[in-house]
Write an enzyme that holds these catalytic residues in place. Structure first.
Site, PDB file in Angstrom:
ATOM      1  N   GLY A  51       0.633  -1.206  -0.062  1.00  0.00           N
ATOM      2  CA  GLY A  51      -0.065  -0.159   0.043  1.00  0.00           C
ATOM      3  C   GLY A  51       0.916   1.059   0.140  1.00  0.00           C
ATOM      4  CB  CYS A  52       0.570   4.263   1.756  1.00  0.00           C
ATOM      5  SG  CYS A  52       1.451   5.971   2.077  1.00  0.00           S
ATOM      6  CG  PHE A  53       6.059   4.877  -0.656  1.00  0.00           C
ATOM      7  CD1 PHE A  53       5.474   6.130  -0.117  1.00  0.00           C
ATOM      8  CD2 PHE A  53       6.504   5.023  -2.023  1.00  0.00           C
ATOM      9  CE1 PHE A  53       5.450   7.401  -0.875  1.00  0.00           C
ATOM     10  CE2 PHE A  53       6.395   6.254  -2.803  1.00  0.00           C
ATOM     11  CZ  PHE A  53       6.076   7.430  -2.312  1.00  0.00           C
ATOM     12  CD1 TRP A  54       5.344   8.442   2.332  1.00  0.00           C
ATOM     13  CD2 TRP A  54       3.325   9.107   3.138  1.00  0.00           C
ATOM     14  NE1 TRP A  54       4.962   9.410   1.594  1.00  0.00           N
ATOM     15  CE2 TRP A  54       3.683  10.039   1.900  1.00  0.00           C
ATOM     16  CE3 TRP A  54       1.954   9.433   3.826  1.00  0.00           C
ATOM     17  CZ2 TRP A  54       3.233  11.058   1.575  1.00  0.00           C
ATOM     18  CZ3 TRP A  54       1.509  10.224   3.232  1.00  0.00           C
ATOM     19  CH2 TRP A  54       1.728  11.477   2.125  1.00  0.00           C
ATOM     20  CB  CYS A  55       2.055   2.376   5.989  1.00  0.00           C
ATOM     21  SG  CYS A  55       0.929   3.400   6.008  1.00  0.00           S
TER      22      CYS A  55
END
Length: 178
Positions: A13-17
């Protein structure tokens, strides 16, 4: 890269996570947010990735010391800190750019990833849909996407999405954390 270090590339999913999760893991030397898995030539931009038209996924490349943490542990942590049963989606993030994917770097990583996927499948109510593909190319994301959680801990998305993931990480993998 030190000769004793290895690379793992995953998208959850979101790479920040995913970046925030692996920055907490013992033996991880560096985590770089980026893009992989697409067909558009040349380095894509975040805006292009968000369109969903490039075929690339938001991923992280993890440089790790295999004397401290194994590739199997990296993949197990990855699989248990996102939902690998939703196709092209993680929470409110929808599109192929948010797919669950493991990009293996060699045949041994492929074999280990297949083993982990098979072992963990029984723990999920729905089948795992995580893509398993050979890494072709990895593009670093723009500088503002690197160390996002560290640099923006009060950002709403961080509080509502990433902080709970980190709590789950601490609950499931406390022995593997810094």
């Amino acid at each position: 890269m030190n000769v004793t270090h290895e690379l793992a590339t995953v998208g959850g999913g979101c790479f920040w996570c995913t970046e925030a999760v692996f920055q907490q893991v013992k033996g991880v030397v560096k985590v770089t947010s980026g893009y992989s898995g697409g067909t558009v030539p040349g380095k894509p931009t975040y805006r292009e990735i968000c369109s969903g038209l490039t075929g690339h996924a938001e991923v992280v490349q993890i440089e790790f010391n295999p004397n401290i943490i194994s590739y199997k542990d990296i993949i197990t942590i990855f699989m248990t800190t996102h939902d690998p049963t939703t196709l092209n989606r993680q929470g409110a993030d929808v599109g192929t750019q948010y797919r669950s994917v493991i990009f293996y770097h060699n045949d041994n990583q492929k074999k280990v990833a297949e083993q982990v996927l098979n072992e963990l499948n029984v723990y999920f109510e729905s089948p795992i849909v995580t893509e398993l593909s050979e890494l072709d190319v990895f593009y670093d994301a723009e500088v503002e996407h690197q160390d996002f959680y560290k640099n923006n801990p009060d950002y709403g998305y961080c509080n509502f999405v990433i902080t709970p993931k980190l709590a789950k990480l601490r609950q499931l993998h406390a022995d593997k954390l810094i």
